[in-house]
Design a protein around this motif. Structure first.
Motif, PDB file in Angstrom:
ATOM      1  N   ARG A   1       0.840  -1.190   0.000  1.00 21.61           N
ATOM      2  CA  ARG A   1       0.000   0.000   0.000  1.00 21.61           C
ATOM      3  C   ARG A   1       0.877   1.243   0.000  1.00 21.61           C
ATOM      4  NH1 ARG A   1      -3.939  -1.884  -1.893  1.00 21.61           N
ATOM      5  NH2 ARG A   1      -5.415  -0.349  -1.056  1.00 21.61           N
ATOM      6  N   ASP A   2       0.480   2.254  -0.757  1.00 30.17           N
ATOM      7  CA  ASP A   2       1.210   3.502  -0.679  1.00 30.17           C
ATOM      8  C   ASP A   2       0.776   4.257   0.580  1.00 30.17           C
ATOM      9  OD1 ASP A   2      -1.178   4.827  -1.286  1.00 30.17           O
ATOM     10  OD2 ASP A   2      -0.741   4.867  -3.427  1.00 30.17           O
ATOM     11  N   THR A   3       1.442   5.368   0.850  1.00 24.89           N
ATOM     12  CA  THR A   3       1.248   6.030   2.146  1.00 24.89           C
ATOM     13  C   THR A   3      -0.191   6.485   2.355  1.00 24.89           C
ATOM     14  OG1 THR A   3       3.540   6.813   2.014  1.00 24.89           O
ATOM     15  CG2 THR A   3       2.137   7.812   3.687  1.00 24.89           C
ATOM     16  N   ILE A   4      -0.810   7.014   1.332  1.00 26.00           N
ATOM     17  CA  ILE A   4      -2.180   7.498   1.492  1.00 26.00           C
ATOM     18  C   ILE A   4      -3.146   6.335   1.736  1.00 26.00           C
ATOM     19  CG2 ILE A   4      -2.919   7.479  -0.948  1.00 26.00           C
ATOM     20  CD1 ILE A   4      -4.073  10.313  -0.365  1.00 26.00           C
ATOM     21  N   GLN A   5      -2.886   5.186   1.138  1.00 28.44           N
ATOM     22  CA  GLN A   5      -3.709   4.000   1.387  1.00 28.44           C
ATOM     23  C   GLN A   5      -3.490   3.458   2.791  1.00 28.44           C
ATOM     24  OE1 GLN A   5      -2.256   1.708  -1.917  1.00 28.44           O
ATOM     25  NE2 GLN A   5      -4.001   2.207  -3.215  1.00 28.44           N
ATOM     26  N   ILE A   6      -2.264   3.560   3.299  1.00 26.77           N
ATOM     27  CA  ILE A   6      -1.972   3.135   4.673  1.00 26.77           C
ATOM     28  C   ILE A   6      -2.703   4.025   5.663  1.00 26.77           C
ATOM     29  CG2 ILE A   6      -0.149   2.939   6.412  1.00 26.77           C
ATOM     30  CD1 ILE A   6       1.740   2.114   4.144  1.00 26.77           C
ATOM     31  N   VAL A   7      -2.693   5.331   5.420  1.00 20.55           N
ATOM     32  CA  VAL A   7      -3.410   6.258   6.295  1.00 20.55           C
ATOM     33  C   VAL A   7      -4.896   5.916   6.310  1.00 20.55           C
ATOM     34  CG1 VAL A   7      -4.101   8.669   6.599  1.00 20.55           C
ATOM     35  CG2 VAL A   7      -1.727   8.117   6.032  1.00 20.55           C
ATOM     36  N   ARG A   8      -5.452   5.639   5.127  1.00 22.69           N
ATOM     37  CA  ARG A   8      -6.876   5.278   5.054  1.00 22.69           C
ATOM     38  C   ARG A   8      -7.147   3.985   5.818  1.00 22.69           C
ATOM     39  NH1 ARG A   8      -7.323   4.950  -0.106  1.00 22.69           N
ATOM     40  NH2 ARG A   8      -8.181   7.020  -0.514  1.00 22.69           N
ATOM     41  N   ALA A   9      -6.257   3.002   5.679  1.00 16.19           N
ATOM     42  CA  ALA A   9      -6.456   1.724   6.361  1.00 16.19           C
ATOM     43  C   ALA A   9      -6.397   1.894   7.877  1.00 16.19           C
ATOM     44  CB  ALA A   9      -5.397   0.719   5.899  1.00 16.19           C
ATOM     45  N   PHE A  10      -5.399   2.613   8.369  1.00 18.71           N
ATOM     46  CA  PHE A  10      -5.310   2.859   9.813  1.00 18.71           C
ATOM     47  C   PHE A  10      -6.524   3.640  10.297  1.00 18.71           C
ATOM     48  CE2 PHE A  10      -0.976   1.403   9.721  1.00 18.71           C
ATOM     49  CZ  PHE A  10      -0.711   1.028  11.035  1.00 18.71           C
ATOM     50  N   GLY A  11      -6.964   4.617   9.519  1.00 21.09           N
ATOM     51  CA  GLY A  11      -8.137   5.389   9.913  1.00 21.09           C
ATOM     52  C   GLY A  11      -9.375   4.521  10.050  1.00 21.09           C
ATOM     53  N   ASP A  12      -9.609   3.643   9.074  1.00 21.86           N
ATOM     54  CA  ASP A  12     -10.785   2.769   9.126  1.00 21.86           C
ATOM     55  C   ASP A  12     -10.736   1.830  10.328  1.00 21.86           C
ATOM     56  OD1 ASP A  12     -11.748   3.919   6.825  1.00 21.86           O
ATOM     57  OD2 ASP A  12     -10.993   2.349   5.486  1.00 21.86           O
ATOM     58  N   VAL A  13      -9.566   1.236  10.587  1.00 16.63           N
ATOM     59  CA  VAL A  13      -9.430   0.315  11.717  1.00 16.63           C
ATOM     60  C   VAL A  13      -9.609   1.053  13.038  1.00 16.63           C
ATOM     61  CG1 VAL A  13      -7.829  -1.187  12.953  1.00 16.63           C
ATOM     62  CG2 VAL A  13      -7.998  -1.338  10.464  1.00 16.63           C
ATOM     63  N   MET A  14      -8.987   2.213  13.167  1.00 19.56           N
ATOM     64  CA  MET A  14      -9.068   2.960  14.426  1.00 19.56           C
ATOM     65  C   MET A  14     -10.492   3.428  14.714  1.00 19.56           C
ATOM     66  SD  MET A  14      -6.157   2.639  15.591  1.00 19.56           S
ATOM     67  CE  MET A  14      -4.559   2.128  14.989  1.00 19.56           C
ATOM     68  N   ARG A  15     -11.214   3.838  13.674  1.00 19.63           N
ATOM     69  CA  ARG A  15     -12.612   4.232  13.882  1.00 19.63           C
ATOM     70  C   ARG A  15     -13.421   3.070  14.441  1.00 19.63           C
ATOM     71  NH1 ARG A  15     -12.034   8.114   9.866  1.00 19.63           N
ATOM     72  NH2 ARG A  15     -11.706   6.505   8.276  1.00 19.63           N
ATOM     73  N   LEU A  16     -13.215   1.887  13.875  1.00 27.47           N
ATOM     74  CA  LEU A  16     -13.954   0.711  14.333  1.00 27.47           C
ATOM     75  C   LEU A  16     -13.596   0.360  15.776  1.00 27.47           C
ATOM     76  CD1 LEU A  16     -15.768  -1.751  13.830  1.00 27.47           C
ATOM     77  CD2 LEU A  16     -13.767  -2.931  12.900  1.00 27.47           C
ATOM     78  N   LEU A  17     -12.304   0.324  16.100  1.00 28.57           N
ATOM     79  CA  LEU A  17     -11.876  -0.090  17.437  1.00 28.57           C
ATOM     80  C   LEU A  17     -12.267   0.930  18.502  1.00 28.57           C
ATOM     81  CD1 LEU A  17      -8.352  -1.638  16.712  1.00 28.57           C
ATOM     82  CD2 LEU A  17     -10.534  -2.812  17.036  1.00 28.57           C
ATOM     83  N   LEU A  18     -12.108   2.204  18.198  1.00 30.98           N
ATOM     84  CA  LEU A  18     -12.485   3.228  19.182  1.00 30.98           C
ATOM     85  C   LEU A  18     -13.996   3.294  19.347  1.00 30.98           C
ATOM     86  CD1 LEU A  18     -10.018   6.171  18.426  1.00 30.98           C
ATOM     87  CD2 LEU A  18      -9.847   4.408  20.183  1.00 30.98           C
ATOM     88  N   GLY A  19     -14.737   3.157  18.245  1.00 34.73           N
ATOM     89  CA  GLY A  19     -16.199   3.134  18.353  1.00 34.73           C
ATOM     90  C   GLY A  19     -16.680   1.955  19.171  1.00 34.73           C
ATOM     91  N   LEU A  20     -16.095   0.781  18.928  1.00 41.82           N
ATOM     92  CA  LEU A  20     -16.460  -0.411  19.698  1.00 41.82           C
ATOM     93  C   LEU A  20     -16.094  -0.230  21.170  1.00 41.82           C
ATOM     94  CD1 LEU A  20     -17.432  -3.351  19.819  1.00 41.82           C
ATOM     95  CD2 LEU A  20     -15.104  -4.062  19.209  1.00 41.82           C
ATOM     96  N   SER A  21     -14.929   0.352  21.428  1.00 38.79           N
ATOM     97  CA  SER A  21     -14.500   0.581  22.807  1.00 38.79           C
ATOM     98  C   SER A  21     -15.479   1.480  23.547  1.00 38.79           C
ATOM     99  CB  SER A  21     -13.099   1.214  22.822  1.00 38.79           C
ATOM    100  OG  SER A  21     -12.132   0.322  22.340  1.00 38.79           O
ATOM    101  N   LEU A  22     -15.878   2.574  22.909  1.00 39.28           N
ATOM    102  CA  LEU A  22     -16.795   3.511  23.558  1.00 39.28           C
ATOM    103  C   LEU A  22     -18.169   2.871  23.754  1.00 39.28           C
ATOM    104  CD1 LEU A  22     -16.400   6.327  24.625  1.00 39.28           C
ATOM    105  CD2 LEU A  22     -17.322   7.236  22.492  1.00 39.28           C
TER     106      LEU A  22
END
Length: 436
Positions: free
Chosen positions: A123-144
């Motif tokens: 993945r290029d850098t912008i795709q990596i940022v998108r991937a981390f963003g999607d995962v973090m949204r899911l994990l933080l939303g689930l945590s809350l």
């Protein structure tokens, strides 16, 4: 021939599917999600389930790499700092008293490192940022959501996940990460990722703002003093990079030198005022815990100062770790400092190699972030600043998600700014670097 053609078509279809960009995207998302969900996974299905999932992901990543082999630029694939550090950790099998344990823990380290390399390559850098963003949204939303269920709706702790149910008292909360400090670390990574998403227009404005609010809320409710210090450092770094990117190229090096001098001065002042800073952050209790732990660990460091006790990553229930826990009266999963942990496990040589790994990656990422136009280059630099600062008080950078994040950033920085590129002969077949 007629019997072989259907099989050949199926094989070709399977190879195309495994070699597709969509498959690489799915594996990258699963790798990031697994790396930052190990606590929840082991709580739900145990260590055998986690190891099985990790092994399956590595096999899938291997298939994807083979299928996309011609498209991967293999030259300068790994920074030497990663290779040498991991090799030294592996060499600790030789002098460790528990060689089999060290061998399995080194394999665990390598496994997450391999996934980090895969993400950086595919993945290029912008795709990596998108991937981390999607995962973090899911994990933080689930945590809350789980914290609301535990602390407000049920008013009961969710013991097997380590959730204490203190949301009604405004925290501290732990989410699906087991500790408030780990939640704070992930939320800080998420916050900076969401900001880069917004600046690069990866996400719509409303989605980006909602994500920033989610991450900020998790940082506040985690009540982690370490996270606040790392957030302060990241914001200072962001402001510095903002100024550098607007400075004239001819004078930029002067500003870089001024920033280095200012950083050194800030470290000295911070050390002199450390007690006052700890009091302002209301972190005296946490600091005392760390001080007792480090003082006790130093007694055993003197026995193996050069090579350490052998790489184990997260602390096992064995000596000398049991001795330290007995003397401090607490159970510890780490030395609560990546630098001290590495020093304890692989000695002076190991900690110098680790500092070189983080330092070289940070310098490369910083130079890229201050000279390249796209805001996406800010992301590796900010991630490495957070890792470098957090590693003084936590050991996240040497295990699982933290280690994979470090590898991803180090590989991306090295591939865009490598001394081996300068020494390589120019050839017409060499692909230009991807600017994104």
């Amino acid at each position: 021939m007629t019997d072989e053609r259907p099989g050949a078509r199926m094989w070709q279809s399977a190879r195309e599917a495994v070699g597709s960009a969509r498959f690489a995207q799915a594996v990258a998302l699963l790798a990031i999600g697994l790396a930052f969900s190990t606590h929840a996974i082991t709580a739900l299905i145990g260590w055998p389930g986690l190891i099985a999932a990790l092994a399956t992901l590595i096999v899938l990543a291997g298939f994807s790499l083979v299928a996309r082999w011609p498209a991967v630029e293999w030259y300068g694939i790994l920074p030497l700092t990663i290779l040498v550090f991991v090799a030294w950790c592996a060499a600790s099998v030789i002098w460790s008293d528990t060689s089999w344990l060290v061998a399995t823990r080194v394999a665990y380290l390598i496994a997450f490192g391999v996934l980090g390399v895969y993400v950086a390559l595919m993945r290029d850098t912008i795709q990596i940022v998108r991937a981390f963003g999607d995962v973090m949204r899911l994990l933080l939303g689930l945590s809350l959501a789980l914290e609301v269920l535990s602390g407000i709706l049920l008013d009961l702790p969710i013991t097997f996940l380590g959730i204490q149910g203190d949301l009604a008292e405004l925290g501290p909360i732990q989410g699906v990460f087991g500790t408030r400090n780990m939640l704070g670390f992930v939320a800080l990574i998420a916050l900076l990722t969401f900001i880069i998403e917004w600046r690069t227009k990866i996400s719509r404005r409303g989605k980006a703002l909602a994500s920033v609010v989610l991450a900020g809320l998790c940082i506040i409710l985690s009540g982690s003093p370490t996270t606040w210090v790392a957030l302060g450092a990241a914001l200072v770094a962001l402001a510095a990079l903002y100024g550098l990117r607007r400075a004239a190229p001819a004078t930029r090096w002067r500003w870089q030198i001024a920033l280095i001098a200012g950083g050194i001065a800030a470290l000295v002042i911070g050390w002199l005022l450390r007690i006052r800073i700890i009091e302002l952050l209301d972190a005296r209790a946490e600091f005392d815990v760390r001080l007792d732990l480090w003082r006790e660990a130093s007694r055993y460091l003197a026995l193996n100062p050069l090579q350490g006790w052998g790489w184990v990553g997260e602390w096992p229930g064995r000596v000398p770790y049991l001795w330290i826990e007995t003397m401090t009266g607490r159970d510890h999963a780490s030395a609560l400092s990546a630098y001290i942990d590495v020093y304890f496990q692989v000695g002076v040589i190991g900690v110098l190699l680790f500092v070189a790994l983080v330092g070289v990656a940070l310098v490369r990422a910083w130079l890229l972030a201050s000279t390249r136009k796209s805001p996406v280059y800010l992301w590796p630099a900010l991630m490495l600043v957070v890792i470098a600062v957090t590693s003084f008080a936590e050991s996240f950078a040497i295990v699982e998600g933290g280690w994979m994040l470090l590898v991803v950033c180090a590989v991306k920085a090295a591939r865009d700014m490598s001394w081996r590129d300068a020494l390589a002969p120019a050839t017409p077949t060499r692909r230009p670097k991807n600017a994104s």
